[in-house]
Scaffold this motif. Structure first.
Motif, mmCIF file in Angstrom:
data_model
loop_
_atom_site.group_PDB
_atom_site.id
_atom_site.type_symbol
_atom_site.label_atom_id
_atom_site.label_comp_id
_atom_site.label_asym_id
_atom_site.label_seq_id
_atom_site.Cartn_x
_atom_site.Cartn_y
_atom_site.Cartn_z
ATOM 1 N N SER A 267 0.836 -1.194 0.000
ATOM 2 C CA SER A 267 0.000 0.000 0.000
ATOM 3 C C SER A 267 0.874 1.248 0.000
ATOM 4 O O SER A 267 1.787 1.380 0.824
ATOM 5 N N PRO A 268 0.628 2.201 -0.906
ATOM 6 C CA PRO A 268 1.431 3.430 -0.907
ATOM 7 C C PRO A 268 1.275 4.219 0.388
ATOM 8 O O PRO A 268 2.212 4.896 0.814
ATOM 9 N N THR A 269 0.128 4.118 1.016
ATOM 10 C CA THR A 269 -0.053 4.815 2.284
ATOM 11 C C THR A 269 0.807 4.192 3.393
ATOM 12 O O THR A 269 1.205 4.890 4.329
ATOM 13 N N LEU A 270 1.071 2.886 3.300
ATOM 14 C CA LEU A 270 1.977 2.253 4.258
ATOM 15 C C LEU A 270 3.396 2.779 4.062
ATOM 16 O O LEU A 270 4.100 3.082 5.037
ATOM 17 N N ILE A 271 3.821 2.904 2.811
ATOM 18 C CA ILE A 271 5.154 3.437 2.521
ATOM 19 C C ILE A 271 5.290 4.854 3.063
ATOM 20 O O ILE A 271 6.286 5.207 3.709
ATOM 21 N N LEU A 272 4.271 5.669 2.823
ATOM 22 C CA LEU A 272 4.301 7.051 3.311
ATOM 23 C C LEU A 272 4.246 7.103 4.836
ATOM 24 O O LEU A 272 4.888 7.961 5.450
ATOM 25 N N ALA A 273 3.501 6.187 5.440
ATOM 26 C CA ALA A 273 3.412 6.163 6.899
ATOM 27 C C ALA A 273 4.757 5.820 7.526
ATOM 28 O O ALA A 273 5.157 6.406 8.541
ATOM 29 N N MET B 257 7.687 6.424 6.212
ATOM 30 C CA MET B 257 8.519 7.626 6.052
ATOM 31 C C MET B 257 8.176 8.676 7.105
ATOM 32 O O MET B 257 9.067 9.326 7.667
ATOM 33 N N ALA B 258 6.889 8.847 7.335
ATOM 34 C CA ALA B 258 6.456 9.858 8.295
ATOM 35 C C ALA B 258 6.991 9.569 9.693
ATOM 36 O O ALA B 258 7.504 10.459 10.376
ATOM 37 N N ILE B 259 6.894 8.322 10.136
ATOM 38 C CA ILE B 259 7.334 7.973 11.485
ATOM 39 C C ILE B 259 8.851 7.922 11.573
ATOM 40 O O ILE B 259 9.440 8.317 12.587
ATOM 41 N N GLU B 260 9.500 7.455 10.533
ATOM 42 C CA GLU B 260 10.952 7.316 10.576
ATOM 43 C C GLU B 260 11.679 8.655 10.534
ATOM 44 O O GLU B 260 12.655 8.869 11.242
ATOM 45 N N GLU C 44 -1.043 6.059 11.271
ATOM 46 C CA GLU C 44 -0.760 7.006 10.181
ATOM 47 C C GLU C 44 -1.285 6.469 8.858
ATOM 48 O O GLU C 44 -1.859 7.204 8.052
ATOM 49 N N LYS C 45 -1.099 5.202 8.632
ATOM 50 C CA LYS C 45 -1.580 4.574 7.394
ATOM 51 C C LYS C 45 -3.097 4.673 7.296
ATOM 52 O O LYS C 45 -3.645 5.001 6.224
ATOM 53 N N LYS C 46 -3.800 4.374 8.400
ATOM 54 C CA LYS C 46 -5.256 4.444 8.387
ATOM 55 C C LYS C 46 -5.733 5.855 8.079
ATOM 56 O O LYS C 46 -6.703 6.057 7.321
ATOM 57 N N LEU C 47 -5.053 6.830 8.640
ATOM 58 C CA LEU C 47 -5.408 8.222 8.398
ATOM 59 C C LEU C 47 -5.227 8.581 6.929
ATOM 60 O O LEU C 47 -6.085 9.218 6.304
#
Length: 263
Positions: free
Chosen positions: A134-140, A142-145, A232-235
């Motif tokens: 999921s692209p949102t998982l990838i972005l999530a 990145m956001a947390i890291e 973050e992914k769910k959001l």
């Protein structure tokens, strides 16, 4: 009376010829250097006396050098683009509606300009299609890291957006320029996504894969890391579907920062 040609006579004649040739070459070289020196002096004086001519000559010379460099560096076969050759910014109007919604929200939350984030969102969608992540998982992740800071570095050696460890990904970074390529946003995103994909395949569950990712990047509380990434992914999933979220910008700004990444 006939003179007899002996070896000593022949040797002496050859030495004389060689000496004459050498002396002649030295004289020619000396005079040629003198002529060249005079020409250089004359050229310098001319350029000093006429600044416009100097500027024209400089522009012509630089143009020729740049052309030669392009010809010499032109690849015979398509090569993997380097970090400098790839754009890390995209226009918002080039995004789909779900990508634009995610980009605007991330830009507001993490205080990053729309254009650089748009490039990352576009790449995340592209990588998601190829890797079945999921692209949102990838972005999530990145956001947390890193909170989308491409120059973040971690206490355990993680670098860039997804806090990849260069020593563990030497082969993947090598085509892009080596260790420092980890600071290139798109390279970091691609290598980090490949690493995440491998962990998901090995771990069996997403939660276990994220725990392994947390260990590799130096996160302290692995369970909390998993919860934050999934939240973050769910959001982002809700945003991409056009749904309103219950999170305000104030609540988003108050989220704890990743402890291991430093600007």
């Amino acid at each position: 009376m006939t003179a007899t040609l002996t070896w000593p006579h022949l040797k002496e004649a050859m030495s004389t010829v060689a000496f004459d040739v050498r002396e002649g070459f030295v004289e020619i070289t000396r005079h040629s250097l003198a002529v060249i020196g005079l020409a250089v002096v004359a050229l310098v004086l001319t350029l000093l006396a006429r600044p416009t001519l100097q500027q024209t000559a400089s522009e012509t010379l630089m143009g020729w050098l740049e052309l030669r460099q392009v010809e010499q560096n032109a690849p015979l076969e398509p090569l993997i683009p380097t970090a400098a050759a790839r754009s890390t910014a995209s226009l918002m109007q080039d995004l789909s509606s779900d990508q634009a919604a995610v980009t605007r929200w991330l830009s507001s939350k993490y205080k990053v300009s729309n254009e650089p984030l748009a490039a990352l969102v576009t790449e995340a969608w592209s990588l998601g299609e190829r890797s079945q992540i999921s692209p949102t998982l990838i972005l999530a992740v990145m956001a947390i890291e890193s909170r989308f800071n491409p120059f973040a570095f971690g206490e355990q050696g993680g670098l860039g957006l997804m806090q990849i460890e260069p020593g563990a990904h030497t082969g993947a970074l090598s085509p892009f320029g080596g260790r420092l390529a980890a600071f290139d946003p798109l390279t970091n995103l691609r290598v980090g996504t490949r690493h995440l994909q491998g962990l998901i395949q090995d771990a069996g569950t997403l939660e276990d894969a994220l725990r392994l990712y947390a260990i590799a990047s130096g996160q302290g509380n692995h369970n909390q890391y998993v919860d934050r990434v999934l939240a973050e992914k769910k959001l982002l999933d809700n945003l991409s579907k056009g749904q309103k979220t219950a999170w305000s910008d104030k609540n988003n700004a108050d989220l704890p920062k990743s402890p291991q990444a430093h600007i």
